[in-house]
Every structure is written in C-alpha cells, then in structure tokens.
Design an enzyme around this catalytic site. Structure first.
Site, PDB file in Angstrom:
ATOM      1  N   CYS A  30       0.961  -1.121  -0.146  1.00 27.21           N
ATOM      2  CA  CYS A  30       0.291   0.340  -0.277  1.00 27.21           C
ATOM      3  C   CYS A  30       1.274   1.102  -0.379  1.00 27.21           C
ATOM      4  O   CYS A  30       0.021   2.418  -0.180  1.00 27.21           O
ATOM      5  CB  CYS A  30      -0.983  -0.100   1.174  1.00 27.21           C
ATOM      6  SG  CYS A  30      -0.412  -0.014   2.569  1.00 27.21           S
ATOM      7  N   HIS A  50      -2.874   1.230   6.066  1.00 26.83           N
ATOM      8  CA  HIS A  50      -3.250   0.862   5.289  1.00 26.83           C
ATOM      9  C   HIS A  50      -3.429   2.688   4.107  1.00 26.83           C
ATOM     10  O   HIS A  50      -4.022   3.700   5.351  1.00 26.83           O
ATOM     11  CB  HIS A  50      -4.487   0.703   4.612  1.00 26.83           C
ATOM     12  CG  HIS A  50      -4.400   0.201   3.566  1.00 26.83           C
ATOM     13  ND1 HIS A  50      -3.838  -0.785   3.034  1.00 26.83           N
ATOM     14  CD2 HIS A  50      -5.744   0.412   2.900  1.00 26.83           C
ATOM     15  CE1 HIS A  50      -3.980  -0.872   1.868  1.00 26.83           C
ATOM     16  NE2 HIS A  50      -4.806  -0.128   1.333  1.00 26.83           N
ATOM     17  N   HIS A  55      -5.801   1.793  -4.648  1.00 28.65           N
ATOM     18  CA  HIS A  55      -4.392   0.943  -3.674  1.00 28.65           C
ATOM     19  C   HIS A  55      -4.540   0.086  -3.779  1.00 28.65           C
ATOM     20  O   HIS A  55      -4.492  -0.441  -4.763  1.00 28.65           O
ATOM     21  CB  HIS A  55      -5.331   1.055  -2.052  1.00 28.65           C
ATOM     22  CG  HIS A  55      -6.383   0.357  -1.625  1.00 28.65           C
ATOM     23  ND1 HIS A  55      -6.750  -0.387  -0.958  1.00 28.65           N
ATOM     24  CD2 HIS A  55      -7.597   0.252  -2.628  1.00 28.65           C
ATOM     25  CE1 HIS A  55      -7.875  -1.348  -0.526  1.00 28.65           C
ATOM     26  NE2 HIS A  55      -8.342  -0.933  -2.072  1.00 28.65           N
TER      27      HIS A  55
END
Length: 157
Positions: free
Chosen positions: A71, A121, A133
C-alpha cells in the site's frame, strides 16, 4: 486535459457581454467540466494518475514498484513520479502530510486507515468516496470504495 479556445475566433462568435467577461478573466476559456490549469498541474493529481496507471499490478509486501506494490509502496512510487518525496511506511507518510478533514479532502490526497492512533493502510483519494490502493496479499492495485469511517486524510506538501 484542458481545452482552450483561441480568443480571436471566440470574439468573432461572442456577444459584447461575453467579450467583456472574457477580458475580465484574462482571455483563457476552459471547456465546461474540464480541470483548471492549476488543478491539472498539481503533484497530487499527477500521483493519482500514476496510481491509476498501475491498475492490476500485484500486491507484494515491501514492494515499491514499478510492477509490484504494497500500500505505502504504491503511494511512495506515485508521488515520486509526480516529483514529491514520501517516507516509506503508511504511518510515516501520515506523520509527514498536512492533515485535512473529510469535508476538505481533494482528489490526490492520501487516505489513511487507522485503528486508534495506529495507521495500518494508505491509498490515494480518487473522488466520490473511492481510493486507488494496493490492498493485500493475493490482490492487485485497484479502485475501491472506502469501506470504513475510520480514516484520516493527508495532503502531500
């Protein structure tokens, strides 16, 4: 891409009020719905386009591109291509950005997912409640709806 109209040809077709309006705004006319020149040129907008161009690239823990990403590797890579330097992890990236409220978020801002004060994240805000993402092992870079309200927003400076 911004569509511009050449002033003399516009003047030939415009009425007096339109000509005065055109003169007042500096002679550049943008197509309806198009981005302004300033918006089109921002590093955040460029980073968003870079992330979108990586659609389908596989997730790999610790990877920073150009073909595999985790990520924060995707956000790091995307902003680097746009001329901005970010730290490596999602938490470090959150610490480095200017924090903005959800009501002030813009396309290209980073979206940080958290549990308490711990960021785990990150993605790039694409507008309309969606992010680009690289979610997890076995997945690929994709556009997805934000699935929780436990997010912070950060603007890369």
């Amino acid at each position: 891409m911004t569509a511009q109209v050449h002033v003399p040809s516009l003047l030939a077709r415009a009425g007096t009020a339109s000509v005065l309006t055109l003169a007042a705004v500096g002679g550049t006319v943008l197509a309806p719905g198009g981005a302004t020149e300033a918006q089109a040129a921002t590093p955040s907008t460029k980073a968003l386009k870079v992330a979108a161009s990586k659609k389908g690239s596989p997730y790999r823990w610790g990877a920073t591109g150009p073909n595999r990403f985790d990520c924060s590797g995707l956000t790091l890579y995307s902003f680097k291509k746009a001329g901005k330097k970010l730290p490596r992890t999602a938490q470090q990236q959150y610490n480095k950005t200017k924090h903005v409220s959800s009501s002030k978020r813009k396309r290209g801002d980073l979206v940080f997912f958290h549990s308490g004060r711990s960021v785990y994240h990150v993605g790039i805000y694409a507008g309309k409640g969606k992010i680009w993402h690289s979610p997890r092992t076995g997945s690929v870079v994709r556009l997805e709806k934000i699935w929780t309200k436990s997010v912070y927003y950060g603007r890369v400076r």
